[in-house]
Design a protein around this motif. Structure first.
Motif, PDB file in Angstrom:
ATOM      1  N   ASP A 172       0.874  -1.175   0.000  1.00  0.00           N
ATOM      2  CA  ASP A 172       0.000   0.000   0.000  1.00  0.00           C
ATOM      3  C   ASP A 172       0.906   1.218   0.000  1.00  0.00           C
ATOM      4  O   ASP A 172       1.643   1.450   0.963  1.00  0.00           O
ATOM      5  CB  ASP A 172      -0.890  -0.036   1.252  1.00  0.00           C
ATOM      6  N   ARG A 173       0.857   1.994  -1.072  1.00  0.00           N
ATOM      7  CA  ARG A 173       1.720   3.170  -1.199  1.00  0.00           C
ATOM      8  C   ARG A 173       0.937   4.472  -1.078  1.00  0.00           C
ATOM      9  O   ARG A 173       1.357   5.496  -1.573  1.00  0.00           O
ATOM     10  CB  ARG A 173       2.459   3.110  -2.520  1.00  0.00           C
ATOM     11  N   SER A 174      -0.205   4.415  -0.409  1.00  0.00           N
ATOM     12  CA  SER A 174      -1.010   5.623  -0.228  1.00  0.00           C
ATOM     13  C   SER A 174      -0.417   6.503   0.875  1.00  0.00           C
ATOM     14  O   SER A 174       0.391   6.048   1.683  1.00  0.00           O
ATOM     15  CB  SER A 174      -2.453   5.247   0.107  1.00  0.00           C
ATOM     16  N   PHE A 175      -0.824   7.742   0.907  1.00  0.00           N
ATOM     17  CA  PHE A 175      -0.416   8.711   1.935  1.00  0.00           C
ATOM     18  C   PHE A 175       1.100   8.898   2.004  1.00  0.00           C
ATOM     19  O   PHE A 175       1.666   9.080   3.078  1.00  0.00           O
ATOM     20  CB  PHE A 175      -0.982   8.320   3.311  1.00  0.00           C
ATOM     21  N   PHE A 176       1.780   8.805   0.863  1.00  0.00           N
ATOM     22  CA  PHE A 176       3.207   9.079   0.756  1.00  0.00           C
ATOM     23  C   PHE A 176       4.067   8.176   1.632  1.00  0.00           C
ATOM     24  O   PHE A 176       5.115   8.578   2.135  1.00  0.00           O
ATOM     25  CB  PHE A 176       3.499  10.563   1.062  1.00  0.00           C
ATOM     26  N   MET A 177       3.619   6.937   1.819  1.00  0.00           N
ATOM     27  CA  MET A 177       4.405   5.956   2.575  1.00  0.00           C
ATOM     28  C   MET A 177       4.108   4.575   2.019  1.00  0.00           C
ATOM     29  O   MET A 177       3.147   4.386   1.280  1.00  0.00           O
ATOM     30  CB  MET A 177       4.086   6.024   4.066  1.00  0.00           C
ATOM     31  N   THR A 178       4.944   3.605   2.384  1.00  0.00           N
ATOM     32  CA  THR A 178       4.706   2.225   1.992  1.00  0.00           C
ATOM     33  C   THR A 178       4.360   1.421   3.227  1.00  0.00           C
ATOM     34  O   THR A 178       5.105   1.425   4.210  1.00  0.00           O
ATOM     35  CB  THR A 178       5.949   1.617   1.303  1.00  0.00           C
ATOM     36  N   ARG A 179       3.198   0.774   3.175  1.00  0.00           N
ATOM     37  CA  ARG A 179       2.750  -0.103   4.269  1.00  0.00           C
ATOM     38  C   ARG A 179       2.301  -1.416   3.640  1.00  0.00           C
ATOM     39  O   ARG A 179       2.164  -1.520   2.434  1.00  0.00           O
ATOM     40  CB  ARG A 179       1.570   0.532   5.019  1.00  0.00           C
ATOM     41  N   ILE A 180       2.032  -2.386   4.499  1.00  0.00           N
ATOM     42  CA  ILE A 180       1.508  -3.663   4.036  1.00  0.00           C
ATOM     43  C   ILE A 180       0.034  -3.736   4.417  1.00  0.00           C
ATOM     44  O   ILE A 180      -0.321  -3.781   5.589  1.00  0.00           O
ATOM     45  CB  ILE A 180       2.282  -4.856   4.630  1.00  0.00           C
ATOM     46  N   GLU A 181      -0.813  -3.716   3.394  1.00  0.00           N
ATOM     47  CA  GLU A 181      -2.259  -3.820   3.584  1.00  0.00           C
ATOM     48  C   GLU A 181      -2.638  -5.282   3.806  1.00  0.00           C
ATOM     49  O   GLU A 181      -2.071  -6.187   3.184  1.00  0.00           O
ATOM     50  CB  GLU A 181      -2.988  -3.295   2.347  1.00  0.00           C
ATOM     51  N   VAL A 182      -3.604  -5.513   4.681  1.00  0.00           N
ATOM     52  CA  VAL A 182      -4.126  -6.853   4.948  1.00  0.00           C
ATOM     53  C   VAL A 182      -5.550  -6.916   4.420  1.00  0.00           C
ATOM     54  O   VAL A 182      -6.372  -6.042   4.715  1.00  0.00           O
ATOM     55  CB  VAL A 182      -4.107  -7.157   6.465  1.00  0.00           C
ATOM     56  N   ARG A 183      -5.829  -7.962   3.629  1.00  0.00           N
ATOM     57  CA  ARG A 183      -7.171  -8.185   3.092  1.00  0.00           C
ATOM     58  C   ARG A 183      -7.645  -9.593   3.452  1.00  0.00           C
ATOM     59  O   ARG A 183      -6.842 -10.507   3.640  1.00  0.00           O
ATOM     60  CB  ARG A 183      -7.173  -8.077   1.560  1.00  0.00           C
ATOM     61  N   CYS A 184      -8.943  -9.758   3.481  1.00  0.00           N
ATOM     62  CA  CYS A 184      -9.543 -11.080   3.654  1.00  0.00           C
ATOM     63  C   CYS A 184      -9.208 -11.919   2.420  1.00  0.00           C
ATOM     64  O   CYS A 184      -9.384 -11.464   1.292  1.00  0.00           O
ATOM     65  CB  CYS A 184     -11.054 -10.950   3.816  1.00  0.00           C
ATOM     66  N   ALA A 185      -8.741 -13.127   2.634  1.00  0.00           N
ATOM     67  CA  ALA A 185      -8.363 -13.987   1.517  1.00  0.00           C
ATOM     68  C   ALA A 185      -9.569 -14.475   0.721  1.00  0.00           C
ATOM     69  O   ALA A 185      -9.426 -14.863  -0.438  1.00  0.00           O
ATOM     70  CB  ALA A 185      -7.566 -15.187   2.028  1.00  0.00           C
ATOM     71  N   LYS A 186     -10.759 -14.433   1.293  1.00  0.00           N
ATOM     72  CA  LYS A 186     -11.953 -14.937   0.599  1.00  0.00           C
ATOM     73  C   LYS A 186     -12.651 -13.890  -0.264  1.00  0.00           C
ATOM     74  O   LYS A 186     -13.120 -14.186  -1.348  1.00  0.00           O
ATOM     75  CB  LYS A 186     -12.972 -15.482   1.606  1.00  0.00           C
ATOM     76  N   CYS A 187     -12.768 -12.663   0.250  1.00  0.00           N
ATOM     77  CA  CYS A 187     -13.541 -11.645  -0.475  1.00  0.00           C
ATOM     78  C   CYS A 187     -12.710 -10.419  -0.856  1.00  0.00           C
ATOM     79  O   CYS A 187     -13.233  -9.485  -1.435  1.00  0.00           O
ATOM     80  CB  CYS A 187     -14.759 -11.227   0.346  1.00  0.00           C
ATOM     81  N   ASP A 188     -11.439 -10.427  -0.514  1.00  0.00           N
ATOM     82  CA  ASP A 188     -10.526  -9.306  -0.784  1.00  0.00           C
ATOM     83  C   ASP A 188     -10.932  -8.030  -0.063  1.00  0.00           C
ATOM     84  O   ASP A 188     -10.518  -6.931  -0.450  1.00  0.00           O
ATOM     85  CB  ASP A 188     -10.391  -9.035  -2.288  1.00  0.00           C
ATOM     86  N   GLY A 189     -11.722  -8.154   0.991  1.00  0.00           N
ATOM     87  CA  GLY A 189     -12.102  -6.979   1.774  1.00  0.00           C
ATOM     88  C   GLY A 189     -10.917  -6.424   2.543  1.00  0.00           C
ATOM     89  O   GLY A 189     -10.123  -7.168   3.129  1.00  0.00           O
ATOM     90  N   HIS A 190     -10.784  -5.107   2.534  1.00  0.00           N
ATOM     91  CA  HIS A 190      -9.715  -4.423   3.272  1.00  0.00           C
ATOM     92  C   HIS A 190      -9.974  -4.560   4.774  1.00  0.00           C
ATOM     93  O   HIS A 190     -11.053  -4.225   5.255  1.00  0.00           O
ATOM     94  CB  HIS A 190      -9.677  -2.942   2.882  1.00  0.00           C
ATOM     95  N   LEU A 191      -8.969  -5.051   5.498  1.00  0.00           N
ATOM     96  CA  LEU A 191      -9.088  -5.221   6.941  1.00  0.00           C
ATOM     97  C   LEU A 191      -8.258  -4.206   7.716  1.00  0.00           C
ATOM     98  O   LEU A 191      -8.673  -3.735   8.768  1.00  0.00           O
ATOM     99  CB  LEU A 191      -8.647  -6.638   7.335  1.00  0.00           C
ATOM    100  N   GLY A 192      -7.089  -3.884   7.226  1.00  0.00           N
ATOM    101  CA  GLY A 192      -6.180  -2.974   7.934  1.00  0.00           C
ATOM    102  C   GLY A 192      -4.776  -3.130   7.393  1.00  0.00           C
ATOM    103  O   GLY A 192      -4.583  -3.371   6.199  1.00  0.00           O
ATOM    104  N   HIS A 193      -3.785  -3.033   8.302  1.00  0.00           N
ATOM    105  CA  HIS A 193      -2.383  -3.121   7.911  1.00  0.00           C
ATOM    106  C   HIS A 193      -1.618  -3.953   8.931  1.00  0.00           C
ATOM    107  O   HIS A 193      -2.057  -4.092  10.073  1.00  0.00           O
ATOM    108  CB  HIS A 193      -1.764  -1.721   7.815  1.00  0.00           C
ATOM    109  N   VAL A 194      -0.470  -4.474   8.522  1.00  0.00           N
ATOM    110  CA  VAL A 194       0.399  -5.211   9.427  1.00  0.00           C
ATOM    111  C   VAL A 194       1.725  -4.459   9.565  1.00  0.00           C
ATOM    112  O   VAL A 194       2.244  -3.924   8.586  1.00  0.00           O
ATOM    113  CB  VAL A 194       0.621  -6.677   8.969  1.00  0.00           C
ATOM    114  N   PHE A 195       2.221  -4.413  10.796  1.00  0.00           N
ATOM    115  CA  PHE A 195       3.444  -3.705  11.121  1.00  0.00           C
ATOM    116  C   PHE A 195       4.385  -4.634  11.879  1.00  0.00           C
ATOM    117  O   PHE A 195       3.939  -5.581  12.536  1.00  0.00           O
ATOM    118  CB  PHE A 195       3.131  -2.473  11.984  1.00  0.00           C
TER     119      PHE A 195
END
Length: 138
Positions: free
Chosen positions: A89-112
């Motif tokens: 996830d490269r939004s907001f001028f940073m790189t993070r790791i987005e977490v999604r549900c593996a079944k429906c691809d729903g956005h859940l949050g991020h992992v740090f």
């Protein structure tokens, strides 16, 4: 609850809008973020399982939850290796790791990488993206 080997869930945007609340739709389908401290799941301490609010996929066991002080439900590991997927996830001028549900691809949050042992990870999840199912003993 969905077993993680079930096929992917595919729905149109209209079908998701009918199924989800406006806040759930914003987070799960539009990659939004709920306000910190707003989820009742922050205070959920019973034994049980956190599941995807969109498709009932098993996401996290309650015994993997910890108090991170961030205002969002946090976990140190997912329910299983195939419960979630991770994406850059490269939004907001940073790189993070987005977490999604593996079944429906729903956005859940991020992992740090600042969580407790044994993994050292903090899965910082939007509570609105999940439901909680208590163990039958509770």
């Amino acid at each position: 609850m969905t077993i993680n080997s079930d096929p992917k869930v595919h729905k149109s945007e209209e079908e998701w809008r009918e199924l989800l609340t406006p806040e759930q739709f914003h987070v799960l389908r539009k990659h939004g973020t709920e306000r910190a401290g707003s989820s009742s799941l922050n205070d959920e301490h019973r034994e049980g399982t956190f599941i995807c609010a969109a498709c009932d996929n098993l996401l996290f066991k309650a015994n993997a939850k910890f108090e991170s002080g961030t205002g969002w439900p946090s976990f140190f590991q997912p329910y299983s290796a195939d419960a979630i997927t991770e994406h850059k996830d490269r939004s907001f001028f940073m790189t993070r790791i987005e977490v999604r549900c593996a079944k429906c691809d729903g956005h859940l949050g991020h992992v740090f990488k600042d969580g407790p042992q044994p993994t050292g990870l903090r899965y910082c999840m939007n509570g609105v993206a999940m439901n909680f199912t208590p163990d039958e003993n509770d």
